[in-house]
Design a protein around this motif. Sequence first.
Motif, PDB file in Angstrom:
ATOM      1  N   UNK A 108       1.117  -0.991   0.352  1.00  0.00           N
ATOM      2  CA  UNK A 108       0.206  -0.160   0.267  1.00  0.00           C
ATOM      3  C   UNK A 108       1.099   1.401  -0.310  1.00  0.00           C
ATOM      4  N   UNK A 109       0.701   2.559  -0.911  1.00  0.00           N
ATOM      5  CA  UNK A 109       1.493   3.273  -1.553  1.00  0.00           C
ATOM      6  C   UNK A 109       0.767   4.411  -0.656  1.00  0.00           C
ATOM      7  N   UNK A 110       1.325   4.971   0.137  1.00  0.00           N
ATOM      8  CA  UNK A 110       0.037   6.735  -0.004  1.00  0.00           C
ATOM      9  C   UNK A 110      -0.141   8.149   0.646  1.00  0.00           C
ATOM     10  N   UNK A 111      -0.288   8.419   0.429  1.00  0.00           N
ATOM     11  CA  UNK A 111       0.660  10.473   1.154  1.00  0.00           C
ATOM     12  C   UNK A 111      -0.724  11.346   1.007  1.00  0.00           C
ATOM     13  N   UNK A 112      -0.996  12.491   1.274  1.00  0.00           N
ATOM     14  CA  UNK A 112      -1.477  12.977   1.440  1.00  0.00           C
ATOM     15  C   UNK A 112      -3.242  13.384   0.552  1.00  0.00           C
ATOM     16  N   UNK A 172       3.833  17.023  -2.850  1.00  0.00           N
ATOM     17  CA  UNK A 172       4.935  17.771  -2.139  1.00  0.00           C
ATOM     18  C   UNK A 172       5.447  16.598  -0.627  1.00  0.00           C
ATOM     19  N   UNK A 173       4.525  16.025  -0.050  1.00  0.00           N
ATOM     20  CA  UNK A 173       4.820  15.324   1.188  1.00  0.00           C
ATOM     21  C   UNK A 173       4.935  13.942   0.566  1.00  0.00           C
ATOM     22  N   UNK A 174       6.040  12.943   1.931  1.00  0.00           N
ATOM     23  CA  UNK A 174       6.790  11.721   1.210  1.00  0.00           C
ATOM     24  C   UNK A 174       5.808  10.681   1.120  1.00  0.00           C
ATOM     25  N   UNK A 216       9.270   7.741   1.422  1.00  0.00           N
ATOM     26  CA  UNK A 216      10.469   8.010  -0.162  1.00  0.00           C
ATOM     27  C   UNK A 216      10.171   9.668  -0.446  1.00  0.00           C
ATOM     28  N   UNK A 217      10.383  10.607  -0.342  1.00  0.00           N
ATOM     29  CA  UNK A 217      10.396  12.154  -0.757  1.00  0.00           C
ATOM     30  C   UNK A 217      10.334  12.019  -2.127  1.00  0.00           C
ATOM     31  N   UNK A 218       9.380  13.517  -1.947  1.00  0.00           N
ATOM     32  CA  UNK A 218       9.396  14.603  -3.919  1.00  0.00           C
ATOM     33  C   UNK A 218      10.345  14.858  -3.672  1.00  0.00           C
ATOM     34  N   UNK A 219      10.936  15.540  -4.907  1.00  0.00           N
ATOM     35  CA  UNK A 219      11.295  16.742  -5.142  1.00  0.00           C
ATOM     36  C   UNK A 219      11.202  16.886  -6.574  1.00  0.00           C
ATOM     37  N   UNK A 220      11.458  19.106  -5.864  1.00  0.00           N
ATOM     38  CA  UNK A 220      11.125  19.882  -7.464  1.00  0.00           C
ATOM     39  C   UNK A 220      11.744  19.509  -8.573  1.00  0.00           C
ATOM     40  N   UNK A 221      10.799  19.986  -9.180  1.00  0.00           N
ATOM     41  CA  UNK A 221      11.733  19.718 -10.881  1.00  0.00           C
ATOM     42  C   UNK A 221      12.361  21.236 -10.939  1.00  0.00           C
ATOM     43  N   UNK A 222      13.936  20.980 -11.505  1.00  0.00           N
ATOM     44  CA  UNK A 222      14.286  22.269 -11.104  1.00  0.00           C
ATOM     45  C   UNK A 222      13.926  23.092 -11.888  1.00  0.00           C
ATOM     46  N   UNK A 258       6.325  18.623  -8.576  1.00  0.00           N
ATOM     47  CA  UNK A 258       7.458  17.432  -8.024  1.00  0.00           C
ATOM     48  C   UNK A 258       7.540  16.393  -7.989  1.00  0.00           C
ATOM     49  N   UNK A 259       7.972  15.030  -8.109  1.00  0.00           N
ATOM     50  CA  UNK A 259       7.874  14.059  -8.641  1.00  0.00           C
ATOM     51  C   UNK A 259       8.237  12.992  -7.130  1.00  0.00           C
ATOM     52  N   UNK A 260       8.316  11.745  -7.337  1.00  0.00           N
ATOM     53  CA  UNK A 260       9.334  10.528  -6.255  1.00  0.00           C
ATOM     54  C   UNK A 260      10.134  10.462  -7.124  1.00  0.00           C
ATOM     55  N   UNK A 261      10.953   9.295  -6.513  1.00  0.00           N
ATOM     56  CA  UNK A 261      11.642   8.366  -7.947  1.00  0.00           C
ATOM     57  C   UNK A 261      10.800   7.363  -7.965  1.00  0.00           C
ATOM     58  N   UNK A 262      11.859   7.277  -9.861  1.00  0.00           N
ATOM     59  CA  UNK A 262      11.081   6.584 -11.100  1.00  0.00           C
ATOM     60  C   UNK A 262      11.389   5.431 -10.214  1.00  0.00           C
ATOM     61  N   UNK A 263      11.661   4.771  -9.867  1.00  0.00           N
ATOM     62  CA  UNK A 263      11.541   2.634  -9.339  1.00  0.00           C
ATOM     63  C   UNK A 263      12.409   2.896  -7.629  1.00  0.00           C
ATOM     64  N   UNK A 264      10.970   2.504  -7.164  1.00  0.00           N
ATOM     65  CA  UNK A 264      11.007   2.515  -5.574  1.00  0.00           C
ATOM     66  C   UNK A 264      11.350   0.684  -4.876  1.00  0.00           C
ATOM     67  N   UNK A 265      12.821   0.569  -4.181  1.00  0.00           N
ATOM     68  CA  UNK A 265      12.815  -1.071  -3.844  1.00  0.00           C
ATOM     69  C   UNK A 265      13.227  -0.576  -2.073  1.00  0.00           C
ATOM     70  N   UNK A 266      11.776  -1.419  -1.519  1.00  0.00           N
ATOM     71  CA  UNK A 266      11.524  -1.918  -0.439  1.00  0.00           C
ATOM     72  C   UNK A 266      12.568  -3.421   0.044  1.00  0.00           C
TER      73      UNK A 266
END
Length: 156
Positions: free
Chosen positions: A54-58, A76-78, A95-101, A126-134
């Motif tokens: 389960x993935x979740x943010x605000x 903008x939230x993790x 996983x944190x999100x980052x602003x697109x410069x 804003x975006x999260x990393x494309x590939x997530x590994x837990x």
Amino acid sequence: MKHFLVGSMSRLSPFVLALPLLLGGCATVSDSPQQQLELHAVLDYREVGGVGCILSNDMGRWFVVAPGRVTVTRSTKPLSVSCKKDGAVVAQEQFGSRADVAGVIGNVVVTAGVGHLVDRYTGAGFSYPQNLTVVMEAVKVRDTLALEQRVENPVF
């Protein structure tokens, strides 16, 4: 009169040609609020299949079976990721999100910063990393835990 129109069009054309490039930096205009991610689960340095996550943010919650792809709403939230398989292995990651410069620069230039404020509020740009590994961890069964905590020497 014909010469005047041709002259004004030639002065206007560099601006008209540059306009899409300037607006291309504005995430509010160009980016989708959704982002597709790829999720993998690892246990003892090997990928584990059939893991429910389960993935979740605000902005919402999404379910995916790892390894797999899922589309989430940017924020903008993790992004919190909670995974489990057969009650024996679990994972909990953020996983944190980052602003697109380029989007930030485009927003500051084109909208004097107003677009950036909108992007921060909506999560666009804003975006999260494309590939997530837990990383999965084995869960200790209640009986095993009781044996480990048992006292061998009686107190009385």
